[in-house]
Design a protein around this motif. Structure first.
Motif, PDB file in Angstrom:
ATOM      1  N   HIS A  62      -0.003   5.495  -0.250  1.00 22.56           N
ATOM      2  CA  HIS A  62       1.052   6.504  -0.083  1.00 22.56           C
ATOM      3  C   HIS A  62       2.087   6.369  -1.189  1.00 22.56           C
ATOM      4  CE1 HIS A  62      -0.607   7.124   3.878  1.00 22.56           C
ATOM      5  NE2 HIS A  62      -0.361   5.868   4.215  1.00 22.56           N
ATOM      6  N   ILE A  63       2.412   7.504  -1.816  1.00 19.22           N
ATOM      7  CA  ILE A  63       3.487   7.574  -2.799  1.00 19.22           C
ATOM      8  C   ILE A  63       4.458   8.645  -2.297  1.00 19.22           C
ATOM      9  CG2 ILE A  63       4.132   8.022  -5.189  1.00 19.22           C
ATOM     10  CD1 ILE A  63       1.248   7.229  -5.964  1.00 19.22           C
ATOM     11  N   LEU A  64       5.667   8.196  -1.965  1.00 23.57           N
ATOM     12  CA  LEU A  64       6.626   9.061  -1.295  1.00 23.57           C
ATOM     13  C   LEU A  64       7.958   9.048  -2.029  1.00 23.57           C
ATOM     14  CD1 LEU A  64       5.831   7.555   2.202  1.00 23.57           C
ATOM     15  CD2 LEU A  64       4.906   9.677   1.272  1.00 23.57           C
ATOM     16  N   GLN A 109      10.857   8.988   9.185  1.00 20.95           N
ATOM     17  CA  GLN A 109      10.147  10.275   9.087  1.00 20.95           C
ATOM     18  C   GLN A 109       8.799  10.051   8.410  1.00 20.95           C
ATOM     19  OE1 GLN A 109      12.333  13.499   7.198  1.00 20.95           O
ATOM     20  NE2 GLN A 109      14.238  12.743   8.081  1.00 20.95           N
ATOM     21  N   ALA A 110       8.810   9.277   7.330  1.00 24.97           N
ATOM     22  CA  ALA A 110       7.567   8.985   6.601  1.00 24.97           C
ATOM     23  C   ALA A 110       6.586   8.236   7.491  1.00 24.97           C
ATOM     24  CB  ALA A 110       7.872   8.178   5.340  1.00 24.97           C
ATOM     25  N   ASP A 157       0.807  -1.230   0.000  1.00 22.02           N
ATOM     26  CA  ASP A 157       0.000   0.000   0.000  1.00 22.02           C
ATOM     27  C   ASP A 157       0.835   1.274   0.000  1.00 22.02           C
ATOM     28  OD1 ASP A 157       0.861   0.116   2.657  1.00 22.02           O
ATOM     29  OD2 ASP A 157      -1.085  -0.471   3.469  1.00 22.02           O
ATOM     30  N   THR A 158       2.157   1.140   0.104  1.00 20.47           N
ATOM     31  CA  THR A 158       3.042   2.305   0.102  1.00 20.47           C
ATOM     32  C   THR A 158       4.171   2.063  -0.883  1.00 20.47           C
ATOM     33  OG1 THR A 158       2.558   2.792   2.430  1.00 20.47           O
ATOM     34  CG2 THR A 158       4.605   3.718   1.525  1.00 20.47           C
ATOM     35  N   ILE A 159       4.506   3.103  -1.634  1.00 26.10           N
ATOM     36  CA  ILE A 159       5.646   2.998  -2.542  1.00 26.10           C
ATOM     37  C   ILE A 159       6.579   4.177  -2.293  1.00 26.10           C
ATOM     38  CG2 ILE A 159       4.475   4.111  -4.496  1.00 26.10           C
ATOM     39  CD1 ILE A 159       6.041   1.917  -6.227  1.00 26.10           C
ATOM     40  N   PHE A 160       7.836   3.854  -2.082  1.00 25.60           N
ATOM     41  CA  PHE A 160       8.899   4.837  -1.947  1.00 25.60           C
ATOM     42  C   PHE A 160       9.619   4.901  -3.289  1.00 25.60           C
ATOM     43  CE2 PHE A 160       8.346   3.314   2.407  1.00 25.60           C
ATOM     44  CZ  PHE A 160       8.452   4.466   3.165  1.00 25.60           C
ATOM     45  N   ASP A 166       0.263   4.667   9.402  1.00 21.17           N
ATOM     46  CA  ASP A 166      -0.224   3.384   8.876  1.00 21.17           C
ATOM     47  C   ASP A 166       0.776   2.696   7.942  1.00 21.17           C
ATOM     48  OD1 ASP A 166      -0.702   5.496   7.063  1.00 21.17           O
ATOM     49  OD2 ASP A 166      -2.279   4.376   6.051  1.00 21.17           O
ATOM     50  N   ILE A 167       1.908   3.320   7.688  1.00 24.66           N
ATOM     51  CA  ILE A 167       2.924   2.689   6.843  1.00 24.66           C
ATOM     52  C   ILE A 167       3.509   1.480   7.576  1.00 24.66           C
ATOM     53  CG2 ILE A 167       5.250   2.923   5.862  1.00 24.66           C
ATOM     54  CD1 ILE A 167       4.563   5.815   5.158  1.00 24.66           C
ATOM     55  N   VAL A 168       3.498   0.357   6.873  1.00 20.25           N
ATOM     56  CA  VAL A 168       4.127  -0.870   7.353  1.00 20.25           C
ATOM     57  C   VAL A 168       5.193  -1.212   6.319  1.00 20.25           C
ATOM     58  CG1 VAL A 168       3.761  -3.307   7.896  1.00 20.25           C
ATOM     59  CG2 VAL A 168       1.984  -1.613   8.452  1.00 20.25           C
TER      60      VAL A 168
END
Length: 181
Positions: free
Chosen positions: A51-53, A114-115, A7-10, A121-123
């Motif tokens: 999340h796109i970070l 930091q993110a 669900d999150t991409i760095f 909710d970032i795992v």
């Protein structure tokens, strides 16, 4: 890999979103040249990820080659172009420190934490890191993030390919494959 597992991409910036400037820094917007398909890829990711970070080392500021204002101008340009293509970036994290022992400088993990502080909710094991360098892949591996190497920085015999989960020629190629699964 199933997209629903993440669900999150760095994303690293230079060499992933824009063309890296060998032995130089992107110091102003007209030096920021998107890699073919990068805006379209981010637009596709925008519909798939919570999340796109961006996590990017920016040593050029610490070296006095550019100012924080210069970096903000570059990022404003980048974000506007991404948005024009229907994409989004939720936040940009950057490290201007000169020394490799800085907690925030990749491959160290400070920007990830930091993110996570900003987005609790970032795992990490439900996250992907797309980068073009050894430090990006080490950053991902330290955190248990799924590591995707892109670009042509390393020859095919380099040991980096043994340390990553996947390799693609570009962010666009990765996203194309990801969305077919």
């Amino acid at each position: 890999m199933e997209i629903r597992d993440f669900d999150t991409i760095f994303l690293d910036r230079d060499g992933v979103i824009n063309i890296e400037r060998p032995n130089d820094y992107v110091k102003k917007p007209d030096e920021f040249i998107f890699i073919d398909g990068a805006c379209e890829a981010i637009a596709q990711l925008s519909g798939q990820f919570r999340h796109i970070l961006i996590v990017t080392n920016q040593r050029g500021i610490g070296r006095g080659k550019m100012t924080l204002s210069d970096l903000e101008d570059v990022h404003r340009y980048m974000l506007n172009e991404i948005e024009k293509h229907g994409g989004r970036i939720d936040k940009i994290y950057f490290c201007t420190d000169l020394t490799s022992d800085s907690i925030n400088r990749k491959p160290n993990t400070g920007m990830a934490f930091q993110a996570q502080s900003d987005f609790p909710d970032i795992v990490f094991n439900r996250s992907i890191m797309v980068g073009n360098s050894r430090s990006d892949m080490e950053f991902a591996n330290k955190l248990g993030i799924y590591s995707v190497l892109v670009g042509d920085k390393y020859n095919k015999e380099d040991k980096i390919y043994q340390t990553v989960k996947a390799y693609y020629p570009s962010l666009y190629n990765f996203v194309e494959d990801l969305l077919q699964k």
